[in-house]
Design a protein around this motif. Structure first.
Motif, PDB file in Angstrom:
ATOM      1  N   ALA A 192       0.943  -1.294  -0.099  1.00  0.00           N
ATOM      2  CA  ALA A 192      -0.052   0.123   0.094  1.00  0.00           C
ATOM      3  C   ALA A 192       0.740   1.209  -0.004  1.00  0.00           C
ATOM      4  O   ALA A 192       1.915   1.267   0.410  1.00  0.00           O
ATOM      5  CB  ALA A 192      -0.894   0.027   1.163  1.00  0.00           C
ATOM      6  N   PRO A 193       0.363   2.379  -0.417  1.00  0.00           N
ATOM      7  CA  PRO A 193       1.174   3.785  -0.290  1.00  0.00           C
ATOM      8  C   PRO A 193       1.580   3.963   0.828  1.00  0.00           C
ATOM      9  O   PRO A 193       0.736   3.982   1.836  1.00  0.00           O
ATOM     10  CB  PRO A 193       0.260   4.629  -1.236  1.00  0.00           C
ATOM     11  CG  PRO A 193      -0.808   3.666  -2.089  1.00  0.00           C
ATOM     12  CD  PRO A 193      -0.835   2.513  -1.304  1.00  0.00           C
ATOM     13  N   VAL A 194       2.742   4.707   0.872  1.00  0.00           N
ATOM     14  CA  VAL A 194       2.983   5.307   2.306  1.00  0.00           C
ATOM     15  C   VAL A 194       3.235   6.551   2.143  1.00  0.00           C
ATOM     16  O   VAL A 194       3.201   7.105   1.049  1.00  0.00           O
ATOM     17  CB  VAL A 194       4.274   4.661   2.821  1.00  0.00           C
ATOM     18  CG1 VAL A 194       4.335   3.272   2.808  1.00  0.00           C
ATOM     19  CG2 VAL A 194       5.374   4.907   1.834  1.00  0.00           C
ATOM     20  N   ILE A 290       0.849  15.479  -7.536  1.00  0.00           N
ATOM     21  CA  ILE A 290      -0.213  14.474  -7.581  1.00  0.00           C
ATOM     22  C   ILE A 290       0.034  13.301  -6.950  1.00  0.00           C
ATOM     23  O   ILE A 290       1.102  13.017  -6.361  1.00  0.00           O
ATOM     24  CB  ILE A 290      -0.104  14.075  -9.234  1.00  0.00           C
ATOM     25  CG1 ILE A 290       1.039  13.313  -9.623  1.00  0.00           C
ATOM     26  CG2 ILE A 290      -0.196  15.359 -10.229  1.00  0.00           C
ATOM     27  CD1 ILE A 290       0.999  12.790 -11.144  1.00  0.00           C
ATOM     28  N   LEU A 291      -1.149  12.385  -6.883  1.00  0.00           N
ATOM     29  CA  LEU A 291      -0.866  11.017  -6.165  1.00  0.00           C
ATOM     30  C   LEU A 291      -0.678  11.236  -4.630  1.00  0.00           C
ATOM     31  O   LEU A 291       0.333  10.445  -4.090  1.00  0.00           O
ATOM     32  CB  LEU A 291      -0.160  10.225  -6.861  1.00  0.00           C
ATOM     33  CG  LEU A 291      -0.232   9.867  -8.523  1.00  0.00           C
ATOM     34  CD1 LEU A 291       0.781   9.054  -9.213  1.00  0.00           C
ATOM     35  CD2 LEU A 291      -1.874   9.201  -8.433  1.00  0.00           C
ATOM     36  N   GLY A 318       8.127   4.402  -3.234  1.00  0.00           N
ATOM     37  CA  GLY A 318       7.175   3.768  -2.351  1.00  0.00           C
ATOM     38  C   GLY A 318       5.984   4.259  -2.113  1.00  0.00           C
ATOM     39  O   GLY A 318       5.086   3.554  -1.437  1.00  0.00           O
ATOM     40  N   GLY A 319       5.854   5.539  -2.320  1.00  0.00           N
ATOM     41  CA  GLY A 319       4.418   6.257  -2.088  1.00  0.00           C
ATOM     42  C   GLY A 319       3.627   6.133  -3.304  1.00  0.00           C
ATOM     43  O   GLY A 319       2.271   6.490  -3.220  1.00  0.00           O
ATOM     44  N   LEU A 320       3.968   5.693  -4.361  1.00  0.00           N
ATOM     45  CA  LEU A 320       3.195   5.480  -5.705  1.00  0.00           C
ATOM     46  C   LEU A 320       2.110   4.279  -5.461  1.00  0.00           C
ATOM     47  O   LEU A 320       2.264   3.310  -4.948  1.00  0.00           O
ATOM     48  CB  LEU A 320       3.741   5.054  -6.941  1.00  0.00           C
ATOM     49  CG  LEU A 320       4.885   6.224  -7.388  1.00  0.00           C
ATOM     50  CD1 LEU A 320       5.794   5.611  -8.746  1.00  0.00           C
ATOM     51  CD2 LEU A 320       4.123   7.261  -8.056  1.00  0.00           C
ATOM     52  N   PRO A 321       0.783   4.607  -5.911  1.00  0.00           N
ATOM     53  CA  PRO A 321      -0.343   3.554  -5.619  1.00  0.00           C
ATOM     54  C   PRO A 321       0.144   2.458  -6.672  1.00  0.00           C
ATOM     55  O   PRO A 321       0.784   2.437  -7.525  1.00  0.00           O
ATOM     56  CB  PRO A 321      -1.558   4.248  -6.331  1.00  0.00           C
ATOM     57  CG  PRO A 321      -0.886   5.438  -6.891  1.00  0.00           C
ATOM     58  CD  PRO A 321       0.112   5.828  -6.274  1.00  0.00           C
ATOM     59  N   PRO A 322      -0.341   1.182  -6.352  1.00  0.00           N
ATOM     60  CA  PRO A 322      -0.283   0.006  -6.975  1.00  0.00           C
ATOM     61  C   PRO A 322      -0.448   0.285  -8.400  1.00  0.00           C
ATOM     62  O   PRO A 322       0.194  -0.753  -9.277  1.00  0.00           O
ATOM     63  CB  PRO A 322      -0.894  -1.161  -6.367  1.00  0.00           C
ATOM     64  CG  PRO A 322      -0.872  -0.446  -4.722  1.00  0.00           C
ATOM     65  CD  PRO A 322      -1.165   0.701  -5.088  1.00  0.00           C
ATOM     66  N   GLU A 323      -1.685   0.960  -8.794  1.00  0.00           N
ATOM     67  CA  GLU A 323      -1.953   0.980 -10.366  1.00  0.00           C
ATOM     68  C   GLU A 323      -1.211   1.670 -11.031  1.00  0.00           C
ATOM     69  O   GLU A 323      -1.402   1.740 -12.487  1.00  0.00           O
ATOM     70  CB  GLU A 323      -3.528   1.469 -10.231  1.00  0.00           C
ATOM     71  CG  GLU A 323      -3.460   3.054  -9.718  1.00  0.00           C
ATOM     72  CD  GLU A 323      -3.948   3.094  -8.243  1.00  0.00           C
ATOM     73  OE1 GLU A 323      -4.641   4.228  -7.920  1.00  0.00           O
ATOM     74  OE2 GLU A 323      -3.678   2.299  -7.353  1.00  0.00           O
TER      75      GLU A 323
END
Length: 410
Positions: A192-194, A290-291, A318-323
């Motif tokens: 998961a994003p951190v 963004i994101l 490490g903070g990028l969403p999985p998609e």
């Protein structure tokens, strides 16, 4: 709350107060599953104070309130975003700390509060969002900033906004046709994003010469031997000793005028894509974060003058969403100047924490066109990232015009 955090809502009717030491314009947008308003009627603000389940009310000073009756929100609406912009033309949020307070609208009790951190050149921001999840409703702290005011937010979410005349830009490219999931799609069960760390300031020391990357067929290049100098279409894996070595990187992009004394106004941007090559979001001078802060832009350079990077984009991997499985870094000439008028264009990847340069790509030729795809970062099934030098020129004066060619480059 901290950026990206969320809480379940214990009240059916909630009020979101956005306050600051200065006057704010607060608004709410009702978004469907595609992340857009269904029509301009879903934009709630001081001049249009109500929509189904959502109302705007003005405060005496400081800020306004968006009230959401979750029981009255139409079924097709998945999210309500609450935004704030500065009432004074040209003012930024630097030195101003707006706070979003989420209350039970019936008894006034406080459910959550959020003050977005690290604000600077932003003139508008998404403060929080109220969204459906698992049959209930939750609130998420966002803090995403925009450099082009409330109009930038409204346009991004599909509201029609009249803008002052400007040089013609390339029309919105149609979305790329559906494609099979690429081999660089996210692994099942991706983390998961951190919450990302603060962005490092752009560094600009001139790099020392580095050996070029091996040519095609010589094996995958990694960082075991230190900094890598790429040629067009070469790829480097961001791995050292068999392990990914980075959590945050900074892509620095630079250029100089080909003719002394002429200013060159270029814009660096990054477009984030999912495994189906559909755009997730883009970060540029008009949308600096963004994101949830996972990608941040340094701001617009209007001349290309000065040593070092002209614009930089920090990515907290490490903070990028999985998609998000692919990033394409592009540079455009909004004013219509051609890249044949540009000298010494380059991009370089740095460790955002230490400032160490890891990978460099120098554009060795130019074409009389207005856009160039400089490089791409691709997430592998294993979770590691690879960078590929592109150097592909296109006719596009804005990041919007790069969406389709950049998707094809993945």
């Amino acid at each position: 709350m901290t950026p990206g955090s969320n809480l379940p809502l214990s009240a059916v009717r909630v009020a979101v107060d956005v306050t600051a030491p200065v006057r704010l314009d607060v608004s709410g947008l009702l978004l469907a599953a595609d992340g857009k308003v269904r029509s301009d009627d879903d934009f709630v603000f001081y001049n249009q104070p109500s929509a189904p389940g959502v109302t705007h009310s003005a405060a005496a000073a400081g800020g306004d309130t968006i009230t959401v009756d979750t029981a009255a929100v139409p079924e097709g609406i998945e999210k309500i975003v609450v935004t704030a912009s500065l009432d004074t033309p040209g003012a930024t949020f630097a030195g101003t700390e707006p706070t979003g307070t989420v209350r039970n609208a019936d008894d006034g009790s406080v459910l959550a509060s959020f003050t977005p951190p690290r604000l600077g050149t932003e003139t508008a921001l998404v403060v929080v969002e109220i969204y459906r999840r698992g049959g209930g409703w939750k609130v998420r702290a966002v803090g995403q900033g925009y450099a082009n005011g409330l109009a930038g937010i409204a346009t991004d979410f599909g509201v029609s906004v009249e803008e002052p005349a400007a040089p013609a830009a390339a029309p919105q490219a149609p979305p790329a046709p559906p494609a099979p999931a690429a081999p660089w799609g996210p692994p099942t069960g991706a983390p998961a994003p951190v919450t990302p760390p603060p962005a490092a300031a752009p560094a600009a020391p001139a790099p020392a010469p580095a050996p070029p990357a091996p040519g095609p067929g010589s094996g995958k290049v990694n960082l075991d031997k230190g900094r890598v100098s790429l040629q067009k279409n070469q790829t480097v894996s961001l791995v050292k000793g068999g392990r990914p070595v980075l959590s945050s990187v900074r892509m620095g992009l630079g250029w100089e005028p080909a003719f002394q004394g002429r200013s060159i106004d270029l814009d660096a941007s990054v477009i984030a894509y999912g495994p189906d090559r559909k755009k997730v979001d883009n970060c540029f001078f008009g949308k600096l974060m963004i994101l949830g802060g996972a990608i941040q832009h340094s701001g617009d350079n209007l001349t290309g003058e000065g040593a070092g990077d002209d614009e930089a984009i920090t990515v907290h991997l490490g903070g990028l969403p999985p998609e998000v499985t692919g990033l394409v870094f592009v540079v455009n000439s909004f004013s219509g100047q051609k890249f044949s008028d540009v000298a010494k264009a380059y991009c370089r990847l740095l460790d955002a924490q230490s400032g160490e340069e890891l990978v460099r790509f120098d554009l060795t030729h130019a074409e009389p066109r207005t856009g160039v795809m400089m490089a791409k970062l691709i997430r592998q099934y294993s979770g590691e990232w690879e960078m590929t030098a592109l150097g592909e020129f296109v006719d596009a004066r804005t990041v919007r015009g790069m969406t389709k060619p950049a998707a094809q480059a993945l």
